[in-house]
Design a protein around this motif. Structure first.
Motif, PDB file in Angstrom:
ATOM      1  N   VAL A 123       0.861  -1.182   0.000  1.00 13.17           N
ATOM      2  CA  VAL A 123       0.000   0.000   0.000  1.00 13.17           C
ATOM      3  C   VAL A 123       0.902   1.238   0.000  1.00 13.17           C
ATOM      4  CG1 VAL A 123      -1.791   1.273   1.298  1.00 13.17           C
ATOM      5  CG2 VAL A 123      -1.731  -1.223   1.422  1.00 13.17           C
ATOM      6  N   ILE A 124       0.462   2.291  -0.690  1.00 12.99           N
ATOM      7  CA  ILE A 124       1.190   3.568  -0.617  1.00 12.99           C
ATOM      8  C   ILE A 124       0.291   4.573   0.105  1.00 12.99           C
ATOM      9  CG2 ILE A 124       2.294   5.436  -1.918  1.00 12.99           C
ATOM     10  CD1 ILE A 124       2.651   3.368  -4.236  1.00 12.99           C
ATOM     11  N   GLU A 125       0.886   5.259   1.070  1.00 11.54           N
ATOM     12  CA  GLU A 125       0.121   6.245   1.840  1.00 11.54           C
ATOM     13  C   GLU A 125       0.669   7.641   1.542  1.00 11.54           C
ATOM     14  OE1 GLU A 125      -1.139   5.545   6.170  1.00 11.54           O
ATOM     15  OE2 GLU A 125       0.440   7.016   6.441  1.00 11.54           O
ATOM     16  N   LEU A 126      -0.192   8.536   1.124  1.00 10.00           N
ATOM     17  CA  LEU A 126       0.220   9.916   0.838  1.00 10.00           C
ATOM     18  C   LEU A 126       0.075  10.734   2.116  1.00 10.00           C
ATOM     19  CD1 LEU A 126      -1.892  10.408  -2.442  1.00 10.00           C
ATOM     20  CD2 LEU A 126       0.459   9.516  -2.266  1.00 10.00           C
ATOM     21  N   ASN A 127       1.189  11.277   2.588  1.00 10.08           N
ATOM     22  CA  ASN A 127       1.131  12.081   3.810  1.00 10.08           C
ATOM     23  C   ASN A 127       0.715  13.503   3.441  1.00 10.08           C
ATOM     24  OD1 ASN A 127       1.526  13.526   6.140  1.00 10.08           O
ATOM     25  ND2 ASN A 127       3.599  12.747   6.540  1.00 10.08           N
ATOM     26  N   LEU A 128      -0.565  13.777   3.593  1.00 12.11           N
ATOM     27  CA  LEU A 128      -1.091  15.108   3.252  1.00 12.11           C
ATOM     28  C   LEU A 128      -1.362  15.894   4.527  1.00 12.11           C
ATOM     29  CD1 LEU A 128      -3.569  14.055   0.433  1.00 12.11           C
ATOM     30  CD2 LEU A 128      -1.358  15.157   0.173  1.00 12.11           C
ATOM     31  N   SER A 129      -0.563  15.633   5.550  1.00 16.37           N
ATOM     32  CA  SER A 129      -0.921  16.206   6.846  1.00 16.37           C
ATOM     33  C   SER A 129       0.230  16.461   7.799  1.00 16.37           C
ATOM     34  CB  SER A 129      -1.940  15.284   7.517  1.00 16.37           C
ATOM     35  OG  SER A 129      -1.580  13.925   7.357  1.00 16.37           O
ATOM     36  N   CYS A 130       1.492  16.349   7.339  1.00 17.54           N
ATOM     37  CA  CYS A 130       2.598  16.591   8.267  1.00 17.54           C
ATOM     38  C   CYS A 130       2.547  18.032   8.761  1.00 17.54           C
ATOM     39  CB  CYS A 130       3.948  16.309   7.612  1.00 17.54           C
ATOM     40  SG  CYS A 130       5.317  16.668   8.748  1.00 17.54           S
ATOM     41  N   PRO A 131       2.523  18.242  10.082  1.00 19.73           N
ATOM     42  CA  PRO A 131       2.441  19.612  10.587  1.00 19.73           C
ATOM     43  C   PRO A 131       3.798  20.311  10.673  1.00 19.73           C
ATOM     44  CG  PRO A 131       2.317  18.071  12.422  1.00 19.73           C
ATOM     45  CD  PRO A 131       2.458  17.233  11.165  1.00 19.73           C
ATOM     46  N   ASN A 132       4.893  19.594  10.362  1.00 17.49           N
ATOM     47  CA  ASN A 132       6.214  20.118  10.692  1.00 17.49           C
ATOM     48  C   ASN A 132       7.086  20.514   9.504  1.00 17.49           C
ATOM     49  OD1 ASN A 132       5.803  19.863  13.473  1.00 17.49           O
ATOM     50  ND2 ASN A 132       6.245  17.676  13.363  1.00 17.49           N
ATOM     51  N   VAL A 133       6.483  20.742   8.341  1.00 17.27           N
ATOM     52  CA  VAL A 133       7.242  21.184   7.181  1.00 17.27           C
ATOM     53  C   VAL A 133       6.592  22.431   6.593  1.00 17.27           C
ATOM     54  CG1 VAL A 133       8.257  18.947   6.593  1.00 17.27           C
ATOM     55  CG2 VAL A 133       5.991  19.505   5.720  1.00 17.27           C
ATOM     56  N   GLU A 134       7.417  23.228   5.894  1.00 19.84           N
ATOM     57  CA  GLU A 134       6.909  24.499   5.364  1.00 19.84           C
ATOM     58  C   GLU A 134       5.996  24.292   4.150  1.00 19.84           C
ATOM     59  OE1 GLU A 134       7.170  27.371   6.826  1.00 19.84           O
ATOM     60  OE2 GLU A 134       8.466  26.544   8.382  1.00 19.84           O
ATOM     61  N   GLY A 136       4.069  21.500   1.198  1.00 19.59           N
ATOM     62  CA  GLY A 136       3.429  20.182   1.169  1.00 19.59           C
ATOM     63  C   GLY A 136       2.752  19.936   2.507  1.00 19.59           C
ATOM     64  N   GLY A 137       2.801  18.692   2.978  1.00 19.71           N
ATOM     65  CA  GLY A 137       2.269  18.365   4.298  1.00 19.71           C
ATOM     66  C   GLY A 137       0.897  18.972   4.514  1.00 19.71           C
ATOM     67  N   ILE A 138       0.750  19.602   5.667  1.00 17.22           N
ATOM     68  CA  ILE A 138      -0.574  20.090   6.033  1.00 17.22           C
ATOM     69  C   ILE A 138      -1.049  21.241   5.158  1.00 17.22           C
ATOM     70  CG2 ILE A 138       0.182  21.680   7.846  1.00 17.22           C
ATOM     71  CD1 ILE A 138      -2.304  20.441   9.411  1.00 17.22           C
ATOM     72  N   SER A 139      -0.101  21.965   4.530  1.00 18.27           N
ATOM     73  CA  SER A 139      -0.548  23.062   3.669  1.00 18.27           C
ATOM     74  C   SER A 139      -1.309  22.500   2.460  1.00 18.27           C
ATOM     75  CB  SER A 139       0.620  23.952   3.236  1.00 18.27           C
ATOM     76  OG  SER A 139       1.549  23.230   2.488  1.00 18.27           O
TER      77      SER A 139
END
Lengths: 307, 249
Positions: A123-134, A136-139
């Motif tokens: 399975v591949i999981e897309l991390n669309l929610s990391c709070p600790n990067v400027e 991508g992530g949560i943005s």
């Protein structure tokens, strides 16, 4: 005998407990300290296209009922991951979920394309929610249109492998975000990532973490995880969900499943105490037996209507 | 996590230091550490502590009472339960034939004490230790056969700080320096070692959760040639050569 196996995407999870992405690393150390074959699955720490150093220390501060982290996706980049790190998991008899993160849609797509050719990545999981990067992530994860775009683009790169999106609870309406991910063709959702929070150092008058904000994990976030899983399950009765956030014991797993999760991830709890995941699995079995449920399926079918 | 009973506890309320002797036989080498907590829910994290001493039935840690966790640990009763994981980290290397200077302050004395205890040639060990008061100095056991230079902030010895002590000292060219303690001590050591081309190592401390290199919480910046990379106190340390470690980000 109770049956605690779960089937999802045609894959058999021996039990509903997987290690969530992040705390337990990319596998190199985890295969030394955990018997991964006893777990339903293992999710690797988010890998990015280029190597990343992560954030300057302090990266951790304790809070009531958990920690606040600001690791910042430290990793060696996808090439090193595929050549040196991922192969260590090849023969481990568990469901292997690889988490990817990117600054741009293209980066996400490129990584999914690279992983698509590796047969033992389940399975591949897309991390669309990391709070600790400027970037991508949560943005990305806060923007419904961006979530849809990333999911759509990645699904094209990986038509066969199940693709999941890990979403944040730090949004106005998680159901809207989930809905866009589903419209984008996502196969499943992981809910939730660590929750944005801050702790001030009252001696210095500044936040403990240099970026100020960090991601909360541990039992303090469990009710947030449960609520987010519940809302998404109510809206989408059939979408596969990995529920994660603050699981410390078997009852927490049962709670997540009753809220609508198919499989439950453990992050923080497993790295504080390496024996915790097996204990959790045993406690799930005992709960099912004591409450006369024959299987996880049985538990799901008998849970109250989610409405 | 493993479990052990508290066999003995020494609390010195004048100095705010505690020694906990925990009943468990662990194969721990000097420099390695354990992460421990009591049988409670809060504070939730086990804390890393260097080993101060060990025998076949127990190990001892030395800590300063600083926050909630250490305060709770200091109030444990004999027979109380301790949960721990370890040994973690790497042992310090041995330099038994060379003059070895063990430089530290406060609870940084713990791993240096254990190291010296296990050193076959005690006459080659010289301690430079800084403490806040005379009471602390009395609470810290000296290793027989080693030389000690104390710096005590309350003015009860010639030097007030270990920084002043090592700044004033001429280390022989083949000396090995091992430091564990406040950052200012380690920074001074690093500077002295660089100026005099001495072999020196610093033992680092960072917040950590897993203790085995998975969570990436205890990151340290290091230089390998021109390349800057990240290592971790728990898995790659706690000891780092001053040639590689960058104490500032």
């Amino acid at each position: 005998m109770v049956d605690i196996a779960v089937e999802l995407f045609g894959l058999r999870f021996k039990n509903p407990v997987v290690l969530a992405s992040g705390p337990s690393g990319n596998g190199k150390e985890a295969i030394e300290v955990f018997d991964l074959a006893k777990l339903g699955g293992f999710t690797t720490k988010t890998v990015t296209w280029e190597p990343r150093q992560g954030n300057p220390p302090p990266r951790l501060v304790e809070i009531y009922g958990g920690i606040l982290n600001s690791i910042g996706l430290e990793n060696n980049g996808i090439e090193c991951f595929i050549k040196e790190e991922l192969p260590l998991l090849k023969d481990v008899d568990t469901v292997k979920i690889v988490s990817v993160g990117g600054d741009t849609v293209e980066e996400f797509a490129q990584m999914v394309e690279r992983l698509n050719d590796i047969p033992y990545v389940d399975v591949i999981e897309l991390n669309l929610s990391c709070p600790n990067v400027e970037n991508g992530g949560i943005s990305f994860g806060k923007s419904p249109s961006m979530v849809r775009k990333v999911c759509e683009t990645c699904k094209k790169m990986s038509p066969k492998k199940p693709l999941m999106a890990k979403l944040s609870s730090d949004v106005t309406d998680v159901v809207e975000i989930a809905s866009e991910a589903i419209k984008g063709g996502i196969d499943g959702l992981t809910l939730i990532n660590s929750v944005q929070g801050m702790r001030m150092n009252i001696e210095t008058g500044r936040p403990y973490l240099l970026r100020g904000v960090g991601g909360m994990s541990g039992p303090c976030i469990k009710p947030i995880g449960i609520w987010n899983v519940y809302q998404v399950r109510r809206a989408f009765p059939d979408i596969p969900i990995i529920g994660t956030g603050g699981v410390m014991n078997g009852e927490d797993v049962i709670e997540y499943i009753m809220a609508g999760a198919n499989v439950v991830g453990i992050g923080f709890g497993a790295i504080v105490d390496f024996d915790l995941p097996y204990r959790v699995i045993d406690e799930v079995k005992v709960f099912l037996k004591e409450h006369k449920y024959g299987s996880i399926r049985d538990l799901v079918s008998k849970r109250g209507d989610i409405q | 996590m493993r479990r052990g009973k508290l066999l003995d506890i020494q609390v010195d309320l004048r100095s705010n230091y505690v020694k906990l002797k925990i009943g468990a036989n662990i194969d721990v080498k000097p420099g390695q550490f354990v992460m421990l907590k009591g049988d409670w829910e809060e504070p939730i994290l086990p804390r890393p502590f260097s080993i101060y001493d060990r025998d076949n039935i127990s190990f001892t840690v030395l800590m300063k009472i600083r926050g909630k966790a250490t305060r709770k640990l200091s109030k444990l009763k004999i027979g109380g339960e301790i949960r721990f994981k370890g040994p973690l980290g790497n042992p310090y290397p041995e330099f038994s034939d060379r003059m070895t200077y063990l430089i530290g302050g406060g609870s940084g004395y713990a791993p240096l004490h254990f190291y010296a205890e296990h050193c076959p040639r005690k006459e080659n060990i010289i301690f430079f230790i800084g403490v806040d008061k005379k009471d602390t100095r009395e609470f810290f056991d000296e290793v027989k056969g080693c030389r000690y230079e104390w710096a005590v902030e309350d003015g009860s010895s010639d030097y007030k700080t270990v920084v002043d002590l090592i700044e004033d000292y001429s280390f022989p060219p083949d000396a090995v320096l091992i430091g564990c303690g406040p950052k200012v001590v380690l920074q001074t050591m690093l500077r002295i070692a660089e100026m005099n081309s001495l072999e020196a190592y610093v033992s680092l401390e960072e917040m950590m959760v897993c203790g085995v290199g998975m969570c990436k919480g205890c990151a340290v910046k290091v230089k390998e040639g021109d390349r800057i990379s990240i290592k971790h106190v728990c898995k790659d340390g706690p000891l780092f050569s001053v040639k590689e470690v960058l104490l500032e980000w």
